[in-house]
Design an enzyme around this catalytic site. Structure first.
Site, PDB file in Angstrom:
ATOM      1  N   GLY A  25       0.818  -1.212   0.000  1.00  0.00           N
ATOM      2  CA  GLY A  25       0.000   0.000   0.000  1.00  0.00           C
ATOM      3  C   GLY A  25       0.853   1.263   0.000  1.00  0.00           C
ATOM      4  O   GLY A  25       1.084   1.868   1.055  1.00  0.00           O
ATOM      5  N   SER A  41       0.829   3.738  -3.175  1.00  0.00           N
ATOM      6  CA  SER A  41       0.218   4.799  -3.980  1.00  0.00           C
ATOM      7  C   SER A  41      -1.097   5.288  -3.395  1.00  0.00           C
ATOM      8  O   SER A  41      -1.853   4.525  -2.795  1.00  0.00           O
ATOM      9  CB  SER A  41      -0.047   4.281  -5.396  1.00  0.00           C
ATOM     10  OG  SER A  41       1.137   3.800  -5.956  1.00  0.00           O
ATOM     11  N   GLU A  85      12.768  -4.683  -5.540  1.00  0.00           N
ATOM     12  CA  GLU A  85      11.787  -4.474  -6.593  1.00  0.00           C
ATOM     13  C   GLU A  85      12.499  -4.404  -7.945  1.00  0.00           C
ATOM     14  O   GLU A  85      11.990  -4.880  -8.948  1.00  0.00           O
ATOM     15  CB  GLU A  85      10.992  -3.199  -6.309  1.00  0.00           C
ATOM     16  CG  GLU A  85       9.926  -2.945  -7.338  1.00  0.00           C
ATOM     17  CD  GLU A  85       8.732  -2.176  -6.792  1.00  0.00           C
ATOM     18  OE1 GLU A  85       8.664  -1.958  -5.568  1.00  0.00           O
ATOM     19  OE2 GLU A  85       7.882  -1.798  -7.604  1.00  0.00           O
ATOM     20  N   GLU A 107       9.650   7.412 -17.050  1.00  0.00           N
ATOM     21  CA  GLU A 107      10.179   8.778 -16.982  1.00  0.00           C
ATOM     22  C   GLU A 107      10.969   8.988 -15.687  1.00  0.00           C
ATOM     23  O   GLU A 107      12.038   9.599 -15.687  1.00  0.00           O
ATOM     24  CB  GLU A 107       9.040   9.804 -17.070  1.00  0.00           C
ATOM     25  CG  GLU A 107       8.438   9.957 -18.463  1.00  0.00           C
ATOM     26  CD  GLU A 107       7.571   8.767 -18.872  1.00  0.00           C
ATOM     27  OE1 GLU A 107       7.035   8.075 -17.975  1.00  0.00           O
ATOM     28  OE2 GLU A 107       7.437   8.515 -20.090  1.00  0.00           O
TER      29      GLU A 107
HETATM   30  C1  LIG Z   1      -0.656  -2.727 -12.848  1.00  0.00           C
HETATM   31  C2  LIG Z   1      -0.289  -1.808 -11.738  1.00  0.00           C
HETATM   32  C3  LIG Z   1      -0.011  -2.321 -10.480  1.00  0.00           C
HETATM   33  C4  LIG Z   1       0.288  -1.459  -9.432  1.00  0.00           C
HETATM   34  N1  LIG Z   1       0.511  -2.009  -8.194  1.00  0.00           N
HETATM   35  C5  LIG Z   1       0.728  -1.171  -7.137  1.00  0.00           C
HETATM   36  C6  LIG Z   1       0.861  -1.699  -5.825  1.00  0.00           C
HETATM   37  O1  LIG Z   1       0.792  -2.905  -5.613  1.00  0.00           O
HETATM   38  N2  LIG Z   1       1.048  -0.843  -4.813  1.00  0.00           N
HETATM   39  C7  LIG Z   1       1.137   0.507  -5.010  1.00  0.00           C
HETATM   40  O2  LIG Z   1       1.332   1.231  -4.053  1.00  0.00           O
HETATM   41  N3  LIG Z   1       1.002   1.046  -6.239  1.00  0.00           N
HETATM   42  C8  LIG Z   1       0.815   0.231  -7.317  1.00  0.00           C
HETATM   43  N4  LIG Z   1       0.653   0.767  -8.567  1.00  0.00           N
HETATM   44  C9  LIG Z   1       0.682   2.212  -8.725  1.00  0.00           C
HETATM   45  C10 LIG Z   1       1.977   2.721  -9.322  1.00  0.00           C
HETATM   46  O3  LIG Z   1       3.041   2.623  -8.432  1.00  0.00           O
HETATM   47  C11 LIG Z   1       1.749   4.147  -9.829  1.00  0.00           C
HETATM   48  O4  LIG Z   1       0.885   4.041 -10.919  1.00  0.00           O
HETATM   49  C12 LIG Z   1       3.010   4.851 -10.210  1.00  0.00           C
HETATM   50  O5  LIG Z   1       3.764   5.201  -9.084  1.00  0.00           O
HETATM   51  C13 LIG Z   1       2.740   6.119 -11.047  1.00  0.00           C
HETATM   52  O6  LIG Z   1       1.819   6.961 -10.395  1.00  0.00           O
HETATM   53  P1  LIG Z   1       0.509   7.483 -11.173  1.00  0.00           P
HETATM   54  O7  LIG Z   1      -0.145   6.317 -11.794  1.00  0.00           O
HETATM   55  O8  LIG Z   1      -0.248   8.285 -10.220  1.00  0.00           O
HETATM   56  O9  LIG Z   1       1.069   8.369 -12.342  1.00  0.00           O
HETATM   57  P2  LIG Z   1       1.511   9.930 -12.251  1.00  0.00           P
HETATM   58  O10 LIG Z   1       2.535  10.082 -11.186  1.00  0.00           O
HETATM   59  O11 LIG Z   1       0.303  10.772 -12.197  1.00  0.00           O
HETATM   60  O12 LIG Z   1       2.201  10.066 -13.659  1.00  0.00           O
HETATM   61  C14 LIG Z   1       1.511  10.292 -14.873  1.00  0.00           C
HETATM   62  C15 LIG Z   1       2.528  10.460 -15.981  1.00  0.00           C
HETATM   63  O13 LIG Z   1       3.350  11.584 -15.685  1.00  0.00           O
HETATM   64  C16 LIG Z   1       4.695  11.228 -15.692  1.00  0.00           C
HETATM   65  N5  LIG Z   1       5.427  11.979 -14.669  1.00  0.00           N
HETATM   66  C17 LIG Z   1       5.137  12.162 -13.355  1.00  0.00           C
HETATM   67  N6  LIG Z   1       6.071  12.894 -12.750  1.00  0.00           N
HETATM   68  C18 LIG Z   1       6.998  13.193 -13.685  1.00  0.00           C
HETATM   69  C19 LIG Z   1       8.222  13.916 -13.685  1.00  0.00           C
HETATM   70  N7  LIG Z   1       8.707  14.469 -12.572  1.00  0.00           N
HETATM   71  N8  LIG Z   1       8.913  13.981 -14.840  1.00  0.00           N
HETATM   72  C20 LIG Z   1       8.432  13.409 -15.976  1.00  0.00           C
HETATM   73  N9  LIG Z   1       7.294  12.729 -16.045  1.00  0.00           N
HETATM   74  C21 LIG Z   1       6.577  12.616 -14.913  1.00  0.00           C
HETATM   75  C22 LIG Z   1       4.704   9.752 -15.357  1.00  0.00           C
HETATM   76  O14 LIG Z   1       5.879   9.130 -15.851  1.00  0.00           O
HETATM   77  C23 LIG Z   1       3.467   9.276 -16.082  1.00  0.00           C
HETATM   78  O15 LIG Z   1       3.775   9.008 -17.422  1.00  0.00           O
HETATM   79  C24 LIG Z   1       0.358  -0.067  -9.642  1.00  0.00           C
HETATM   80  C25 LIG Z   1       0.116   0.440 -10.913  1.00  0.00           C
HETATM   81  C26 LIG Z   1      -0.211  -0.399 -11.957  1.00  0.00           C
HETATM   82  C27 LIG Z   1      -0.490   0.195 -13.313  1.00  0.00           C
END
Ligand SMILES: Cc1cc2nc3c(=O)[nH]c(=O)nc-3n(C[C@H](O)[C@H](O)[C@H](O)COP(=O)(O)OP(=O)(O)OC[C@H]3O[C@@H](n4cnc5c(N)ncnc54)[C@H](O)[C@@H]3O)c2cc1C
Lengths: 309, 393
Positions: free
Chosen positions: B127, B129, B244, B366
């Site tokens: 947990g 995100s 990881e 990224e």
């Molecule tokens: C299949 C799957 C399983 C997952 N399992 C888990 C889990 O078990 N536990 C958990 O805690 N989370 C989990 N996650 C969540 C995952 O860790 C997040 O999706 C990830 O950290 C990205 O956050 P976000 O999706 O909010 O994207 P955002 O942070 O909103 O990013 C959106 C886009 O913006 C880009 N971006 C953001 N900041 C920057 C920057 N500074 N420079 C350039 N580009 C940027 C990103 O690369 C992305 O392309 C999972 C996600 C998926 C898809």
């Protein structure tokens, strides 16, 4: 016996200055460096360093010949007629005895005699009767020659497979060194070049291109290391193909982030790019290798899994 | 198998056992056709069997019921499972990431729950995100307020893989002031059935229920369930990130190589295996996975030797995404219109969707590139960023 990291770095330095001096006679220069001892101590490391520094210096000395010679237990001055682009790295198609049509490459200046691979071994040949002319292609500065004509062959000597393996790895080492050099040029450039009041290397688009290129290179380096430890020609071939693809990736990103100067022959990038393209195309091209792995997979033959945990 | 043994002996014994078609594993065949929840359960059964046989215990410390030996044994275990036509149990993806952190930072909890997780009796979720904390993990807001003997937790997590099926949630919570970023984060090991925990499965684009969102409403968590010291959460998250990078990549390459062989077999069945263009596509995908394999083997060896895996391992994550997407895009390209049209390709489609996630989860493509640019290539920092990524700001 093994060579420790500090000794390897010393050796790297010596090789770099040796190639920097543009040696006329590579075998003698290697002799002065105590090359044979290093080969005895750690053949793979010796060959990796030799081919990497040869590439970084964009040398025209016949280093690959020295690698093949060492693998076959021949004198470092032994020269080879290498298979032409697109031909099998095994050498002449068998059966090869009697009068045989030869079309191959001399990597460097023109000797009187050379070994020609074929039939699983190598043949000693007098080159006097053959036509020799410089090749053009992507990198005329490599100093390679096309050798063609008819030779009378009798019995092959030695086991070419040993040289084929060493040369394949050696070319991978060269490709990785060229990619690394190109990446270094690009990094130095984007740090010093300013536009809009900032180093262009501070723009994310630029940074991410180079970071992606670095990752590709790091992957290919790990593959060559594993292929060398685990042995075998298939693994070495995959490592060569990987090195060629990593080089290609670095080349593209480096050219882009350097701007126009990256395309200028006067800037150090193009030299590393051209030499890499030449080596990727040579001695089983990266494309051919990748296709052969794919075909093996398609045929249900499990291709070698390189990398042991 | 119980006696300590060399890595090579271990590999051979495990391979021999798997190839002997043991009766215990026969019920696990057909896993590819199952819906996600059943598939997760089958993975737990697989772990129970190999734990019982001893194979799964290698590479884990005795404190959690293991037989010792280091992470390389675990990598061999996953490698051989997939090579034998099986799969990596879902519980082992989170287990490999969370297990080492619990062992290191909470030995008592590891002793109490470690063996249950490893043997497939319970499942752990990660947990991290939150709706407002994705890439910028240090922005997380789920609050743990100190109470007598523990904490009261309020907030929300999202995208927790298998979180709706999990027994325990390894949860990052805010224990410092709201703006304390990485300095005010702690880890709590929360029972998923605690009063006040509400979970809602999320439907993935493939239709599978692989993730959930979790709401914490005045959830009581005893101090004994804290992992590490208060406000040590960021350091723990960074520690766990090494696993990881390394072990997750080792697990995925094993899986991907098996998928490629399966794709080739499918092409043979449909008479498409002689096409040189197909060979090119397959060959490139094989190479992409080989890069991941050799790189992750190197990184696992470094973990095994007790070395800290630094920022250079972000390259492993970049290679992971290239391999995942290389393989599944190859399937999509080579299976043609049938990839999207036919029921029999449902599993390929689900995997394709998951491959897209590989450049998002665990630090996006990224974010990894930014880490490499800053900390490996030494490029000038981005001007417009308020905070450095992946490192204390
Ligand atoms: C299949 C799957 C399983 C997952 N399992 C888990 C889990 O078990 N536990 C958990 O805690 N989370 C989990 N996650 C969540 C995952 O860790 C997040 O999706 C990830 O950290 C990205 O956050 P976000 O999706 O909010 O994207 P955002 O942070 O909103 O990013 C959106 C886009 O913006 C880009 N971006 C953001 N900041 C920057 C920057 N500074 N420079 C350039 N580009 C940027 C990103 O690369 C992305 O392309 C999972 C996600 C998926 C898809």
């Amino acid at each position: 016996m093994t060579v420790d990291a500090a000794t390897a770095e010393l050796l790297r330095g010596s090789l770099a200055s040796m190639f920097g001096d543009r040696p006329h006679d590579l075998a003698t220069a290697l002799d002065e460096l105590g090359w044979a001892d290093v080969v005895d101590a750690d053949t793979e490391l010796a060959q990796d360093l030799l081919m990497a520094e040869h590439a970084r210096a964009l040398s025209t000395a016949p280093a690959l010949d020295a690698v093949a010679a060492a693998a076959l237990g021949l004198a470092a001055s032994t020269r080879f007629v290498w298979p032409y682009f697109g031909a099998s790295s095994r050498g002449l198609p068998s059966p090869c005895s009697g009068l045989v049509e030869v079309r191959g490459l001399l990597l460097g200046d023109i000797p009187d005699a050379a070994m020609v691979p074929g039939g699983g071994g190598v043949f000693s040949c007098d080159l006097a009767s053959l036509e020799v002319r410089p090749i053009g292609g992507v990198d005329p500065t490599a100093g390679w020659h096309l050798v063609s004509g008819t030779l009378r062959l009798s019995r092959p000597e030695r086991d070419w497979a040993l040289a084929e393996l060493a040369a394949t790895r050696g070319l991978a080492s060269s490709l990785l060194a060229l990619a690394e050099s190109a990446l270094e040029v690009a990094i130095a450039h984007v740090r010093s070049r300013h536009q809009f009041g900032q180093a262009v290397g501070s723009y994310q688009g630029v940074r991410h291109r180079l970071a992606g290129a670095y990752a590709a290179l790091a992957g290919a380096q790990s593959l060559l290391t594993a292929a060398t430890v685990e042995g075998g020609l298939p693994a070495a071939r995959l490592a060569k193909a990987a090195a060629g693809r990593a080089h290609d990736r670095v080349a593209r990103e480096a050219i882009q982030v350097c701007g126009a100067v990256g395309l200028s022959a006067e800037f150090p990038l193009a030299g590393f790019v051209r030499r890499g393209f030449l080596l990727d195309a040579f001695f089983a091209s990266g494309r051919d290798i990748i296709r052969s792995f794919g075909q093996a997979l398609a045929d249900g033959a499990d291709p070698v899994r390189v990398g042991k945990f | 198998m119980t006696a300590p043994t060399s890595l090579e002996e271990y590999r051979v014994e495990l391979r021999d056992w798997l190839s002997s078609d043991p009766a215990a594993l026969r019920d696990l065949r057909g896993w590819a056709e199952l819906e996600h929840e059943r598939y997760v359960a089958l993975g737990q059964e697989l772990s129970a069997i190999t734990w019982e046989r001893g194979f799964k215990r290698f590479g884990w410390p005795v404190e959690v019921g293991g037989l010792g030996g280091g992470p390389r044994y675990r990598a061999v275990y996953y490698d051989e499972l997939c090579a034998a036509g099986l799969f990596v149990p879902e519980g082992d993806f989170s287990g490999e990431v969370l297990g080492p952190a619990v062992i290191r930072y909470a030995p008592a909890l590891a002793a109490e729950y470690g063996a249950a997780m490893l043997s497939g009796r319970e499942l752990w979720g990660q947990g991290f995100s939150e709706p407002e904390a994705g890439s910028d993990l240090a922005a997380l807001r789920t609050r743990a307020t100190p109470t007598e003997g523990g904490y009261l937790v309020n907030g929300q997590k999202v995208w927790t893989s298998n979180g709706h099926l999990a027994d325990r949630l390894f949860t990052l919570v805010r224990t410092g002031p709201a703006d304390s970023r990485h300095r005010g984060i702690s880890v709590l090991f929360i029972d998923a059935d605690s009063p006040g925990v509400l979970r809602r499965p999320l439907e993935f684009a493939s239709g599978a229920h692989e993730m959930c969102e979790t709401f914490f409403d005045d959830v009581t968590v005893p101090t004994a369930r804290r992992i590490g010291a208060e406000n040590e959460g960021w350091a723990i998250a960074m520690f766990l990130l090494q696993f990881e990078r390394a072990m997750y990549s080792a697990q995925r390459q094993a899986w991907l190589l098996a998928r490629l062989r399966e794709l080739a077999a499918q092409l043979r069945r449909t008479g498409q295996s002689g096409d040189p263009a197909a060979a090119d596509v397959l060959g490139r995908a094989w190479l992409a996975v080989s890069l991941l394999r050799t790189k992750s083997a190197q990184t696992v060896a470094r973990l095994d030797a007790g070395e800290t895996v630094g920022p250079a391992a972000s390259a492993d994550k970049v290679l992971l995404a290239a391999a995942e997407q290389g393989v599944l895009d190859a399937a999509r390209e080579l299976l043609g219109a049938g990839f999207d049209a036919l029921d029999e390709n449902a599993s390929w489609r689900a995997q394709w969707w998951y491959s897209r996630a590989s450049s998002i989860y665990g630090g996006s493509a990224e974010i990894q590139r930014t880490i490499l640019a800053d900390r490996v290539l030494g490029l000038p920092p981005e001007q417009a960023r308020a905070a450095r990524i992946g490192a204390p700001s």
